[in-house]
Motif scaffolding. Structure first.
Motif, mmCIF file in Angstrom:
data_model
loop_
_atom_site.group_PDB
_atom_site.id
_atom_site.type_symbol
_atom_site.label_atom_id
_atom_site.label_comp_id
_atom_site.label_asym_id
_atom_site.label_seq_id
_atom_site.Cartn_x
_atom_site.Cartn_y
_atom_site.Cartn_z
ATOM 1 N N LYS A 147 -12.402 -0.197 0.831
ATOM 2 C CA LYS A 147 -12.687 1.237 0.736
ATOM 3 C C LYS A 147 -13.671 1.685 1.810
ATOM 4 N N HIS A 148 -14.540 0.786 2.258
ATOM 5 C CA HIS A 148 -15.508 1.145 3.299
ATOM 6 C C HIS A 148 -14.857 1.229 4.677
ATOM 7 N N ALA A 149 -13.721 0.563 4.869
ATOM 8 C CA ALA A 149 -13.029 0.569 6.159
ATOM 9 C C ALA A 149 -12.118 1.789 6.263
ATOM 10 N N ASN A 150 -11.685 2.085 7.479
ATOM 11 C CA ASN A 150 -10.688 3.146 7.641
ATOM 12 C C ASN A 150 -9.380 2.734 6.984
ATOM 13 N N VAL A 151 -8.999 1.479 7.220
ATOM 14 C CA VAL A 151 -7.813 0.918 6.564
ATOM 15 C C VAL A 151 -8.170 -0.484 6.107
ATOM 16 N N GLY A 152 -7.930 -0.773 4.822
ATOM 17 C CA GLY A 152 -8.264 -2.088 4.302
ATOM 18 C C GLY A 152 -7.225 -2.583 3.327
ATOM 19 N N ILE A 153 -7.151 -3.890 3.219
ATOM 20 C CA ILE A 153 -6.223 -4.509 2.278
ATOM 21 C C ILE A 153 -6.951 -5.599 1.514
ATOM 22 N N SER A 154 -6.719 -5.656 0.215
ATOM 23 C CA SER A 154 -7.328 -6.669 -0.637
ATOM 24 C C SER A 154 -6.228 -7.597 -1.130
ATOM 25 N N LEU A 155 -6.169 -8.776 -0.554
ATOM 26 C CA LEU A 155 -5.125 -9.735 -0.907
ATOM 27 C C LEU A 155 -5.474 -10.455 -2.208
ATOM 28 N N PRO A 156 -4.467 -10.964 -2.904
ATOM 29 C CA PRO A 156 -4.734 -11.647 -4.177
ATOM 30 C C PRO A 156 -5.415 -12.988 -3.986
ATOM 31 N N THR A 189 -7.001 -16.662 -5.976
ATOM 32 C CA THR A 189 -6.433 -17.657 -6.874
ATOM 33 C C THR A 189 -6.332 -17.115 -8.304
ATOM 34 N N GLY A 190 -5.151 -17.168 -8.872
ATOM 35 C CA GLY A 190 -4.947 -16.736 -10.254
ATOM 36 C C GLY A 190 -4.787 -15.244 -10.427
ATOM 37 N N GLU A 191 -4.864 -14.464 -9.339
ATOM 38 C CA GLU A 191 -4.709 -13.016 -9.454
ATOM 39 C C GLU A 191 -3.247 -12.614 -9.325
ATOM 40 N N ALA A 192 -2.946 -11.419 -9.783
ATOM 41 C CA ALA A 192 -1.582 -10.901 -9.676
ATOM 42 C C ALA A 192 -1.169 -10.844 -8.207
ATOM 43 N N PRO A 193 0.064 -11.210 -7.897
ATOM 44 C CA PRO A 193 0.512 -11.277 -6.491
ATOM 45 C C PRO A 193 0.766 -9.891 -5.895
ATOM 46 N N SER A 194 -0.297 -9.123 -5.774
ATOM 47 C CA SER A 194 -0.173 -7.788 -5.195
ATOM 48 C C SER A 194 -1.392 -7.499 -4.338
ATOM 49 N N ALA A 195 -1.234 -6.607 -3.361
ATOM 50 C CA ALA A 195 -2.298 -6.327 -2.390
ATOM 51 C C ALA A 195 -2.465 -4.822 -2.234
ATOM 52 N N PRO A 196 -3.463 -4.234 -2.913
ATOM 53 C CA PRO A 196 -3.702 -2.801 -2.736
ATOM 54 C C PRO A 196 -4.227 -2.498 -1.339
ATOM 55 N N VAL A 197 -3.779 -1.366 -0.788
ATOM 56 C CA VAL A 197 -4.196 -0.910 0.535
ATOM 57 C C VAL A 197 -4.972 0.391 0.372
ATOM 58 N N TYR A 198 -6.084 0.499 1.081
ATOM 59 C CA TYR A 198 -6.940 1.682 1.006
ATOM 60 C C TYR A 198 -7.035 2.322 2.385
ATOM 61 N N GLU A 199 -6.958 3.633 2.436
ATOM 62 C CA GLU A 199 -7.124 4.388 3.673
ATOM 63 C C GLU A 199 -8.206 5.432 3.452
ATOM 64 N N ASP A 200 -9.277 5.306 4.232
ATOM 65 C CA ASP A 200 -10.438 6.206 4.101
ATOM 66 C C ASP A 200 -10.922 6.296 2.654
ATOM 67 N N GLY A 201 -10.978 5.125 2.003
ATOM 68 C CA GLY A 201 -11.537 5.041 0.660
ATOM 69 C C GLY A 201 -10.578 5.295 -0.477
ATOM 70 N N GLN A 202 -9.359 5.689 -0.166
ATOM 71 C CA GLN A 202 -8.393 6.009 -1.213
ATOM 72 C C GLN A 202 -7.254 4.996 -1.218
ATOM 73 N N LYS A 203 -6.899 4.525 -2.430
ATOM 74 C CA LYS A 203 -5.768 3.611 -2.538
ATOM 75 C C LYS A 203 -4.482 4.382 -2.261
ATOM 76 N N THR A 204 -3.674 3.872 -1.337
ATOM 77 C CA THR A 204 -2.454 4.580 -0.950
ATOM 78 C C THR A 204 -1.181 3.844 -1.341
ATOM 79 N N VAL A 205 -1.231 2.528 -1.418
ATOM 80 C CA VAL A 205 -0.023 1.771 -1.718
ATOM 81 C C VAL A 205 -0.422 0.363 -2.140
ATOM 82 N N THR A 206 0.456 -0.319 -2.848
ATOM 83 C CA THR A 206 0.271 -1.732 -3.186
ATOM 84 C C THR A 206 1.420 -2.514 -2.574
ATOM 85 N N LEU A 207 1.086 -3.490 -1.738
ATOM 86 C CA LEU A 207 2.101 -4.296 -1.066
ATOM 87 C C LEU A 207 2.348 -5.590 -1.835
#
Length: 409
Positions: free
Chosen positions: A353-362, A364-382
């Motif tokens: 969220k602090h970056a212009n564009v960021g991705i949080s990858l899963p 160990t043991g987390e759901a296999p999804s990667a939320p993407v944030y643009e200017d602090g807002q979640k825009t999509v989950t890859l």
């Protein structure tokens, strides 16, 4: 960007590049080709310039090298590369510049080492001759002393004066004083010969971090010439990077320094461009200049046993460096963009969220999804196998819509 200001120094122009005054700190590099091989040298100059070197120094040590300088300049112009060339002279510079006027004209600056300009009675004469040539061709001069080639007569004088002090300096103090005295006396001599003060840049090169800091603090206190910073032999790999960063970061934070070079020892056959990238990263991480989007990446821990975040971080870093030449031509401000590639849920979403564009990858043991944030807002989950390509596309689209289009001249 940082709000600190450089200490005031005299402004100097090297080709079209401004040095000193209010100008930003400029990055230099140096070729390691045989200058007489003008094609190889021109190609390496162009490679360094493409990497971000704003000035390139070349060795001019033989008649063959001097004769090649105009050819190097010509080849660079054919490649649409206008990077200024600096001639590095030792021992015979007065003769080479005199006998090869096309070389003297093609160079944008001369580097003179007072310790290697001549010996005995010829020293002052040959130094003056080089300065007179600089005046004739309207070229600035870097007067660069080096602790490995100090003027021995001056050093003997400093030691003699030191012996009469009530509290003599130790060997380190003598060396520091000799370097500062040599460069300042040489600058004064250059002005006496006729070189304008704004045409003079000074450097005192050593290999010790603490010595470099102490010497440049003294120089900044005693004079207002533009200053070139760098360890003379930083070393290889991480040692060279750490030593250079430790020394230059202190001085730059104090507003000292107008140009820098990171003198790394490359691997055999390795690219010389690493020293340029390190210089850029020092200036950018300090908030002094921006060159390319910065990638924040998770270091990894027991929660991140997958290598996906490491692979993605590397690919994103390579992607933005590869795209930057085109982005820079088409968009204003893209070099200030920040990207985040994180490896688990602990700090991933927050850093993203602090970056212009960021991705949080899963992790160990987390759901296999990667939320993407643009200017602090979640825009999509890859999800799935195509995350890398999809994330690059997101970055590309963000650049297109966020950064202003450059007007065509």
């Amino acid at each position: 960007m940082s709000t600190f200001k450089k200490r005031p120094t005299r402004s100097c122009m090297i080709g079209r590049v401004a040095i000193g005054g209010a100008a930003p700190v400029v990055i230099q590099s140096m070729t390691n080709t045989d200058t007489a091989d003008y094609l190889a040298t021109a190609l390496q100059c162009a490679e360094l310039a493409r990497a971000g070197s704003e000035l390139v120094r070349i060795t001019v040590n033989t008649p063959e090298a001097a004769a090649s300088v105009p050819k190097i300049r010509e080849h660079l112009e054919r490649m649409n590369c206008s990077v200024p060339l600096i001639g590095d002279f030792h021992y015979n510079g007065h003769r080479l510049l005199t006998e090869h006027p096309a070389c003297a004209e093609a160079l944008a600056k001369y580097r003179i080492n007072p310790g290697n300009v001549g010996f005995g009675r010829k020293k002052d004469e040959q130094f003056a001759q080089m300065v007179e040539l600089a005046c004739r061709y309207d070229k600035p001069v870097r007067i660069g002393v080096n602790w490995g080639s100090l003027d021995q007569d001056l050093l003997a004088r400093i030691m003699d004066e030191n012996s009469r002090r009530p509290q003599p300096l130790d060997a380190t103090g003598i060396m520091r004083q000799a370097l500062v005295t040599s460069v300042l006396e040489s600058a004064a001599r250059a002005e006496e010969v006729g070189l304008a003060s704004e045409k003079i840049i000074l450097s005192c090169k050593v290999s010790s971090v603490q010595d470099l800091i102490a010497i440049y603090r003294q120089l900044a206190q005693d004079a207002d010439y533009a200053l070139h910073l760098g360890l003379t032999e930083a070393g290889m790999g991480s040692k060279g990077i750490v030593a250079s960063t430790a020394a230059l970061a202190v001085l730059l934070q104090e507003g000292i320094g107008d140009t820098i070079r990171i003198s790394l020892t490359p691997e055999p056959g390795g690219s010389r461009t690493q020293e340029v990238i390190v210089a850029q990263e020092i200036l950018q991480t300090m908030g002094l200049r921006a060159f390319t989007p910065m990638v924040v990446a998770c270091p990894g821990c027991g929660r991140t046993t997958s290598t996906l975040f490491q692979e993605l971080a590397g690919e994103v870093q390579d992607f933005v460096r590869a795209r930057m030449p085109e982005w820079k031509l088409r968009h204003d401000g893209v070099e200030n963009m920040t990207l985040a590639v994180m490896g688990c849920i602990v700090n991933g979403p927050g850093e993203s969220k602090h970056a212009n564009v960021g991705i949080s990858l899963p992790g160990t043991g987390e759901a296999p999804s990667a939320p993407v944030y643009e200017d602090g807002q979640k825009t999509v989950t890859l999800k799935g196998e195509a995350i890398t390509g999809e994330f690059k596309q997101i970055i590309e689209r963000y650049v297109e819509r966020t950064y202003a289009k450059k007007l065509k001249s």
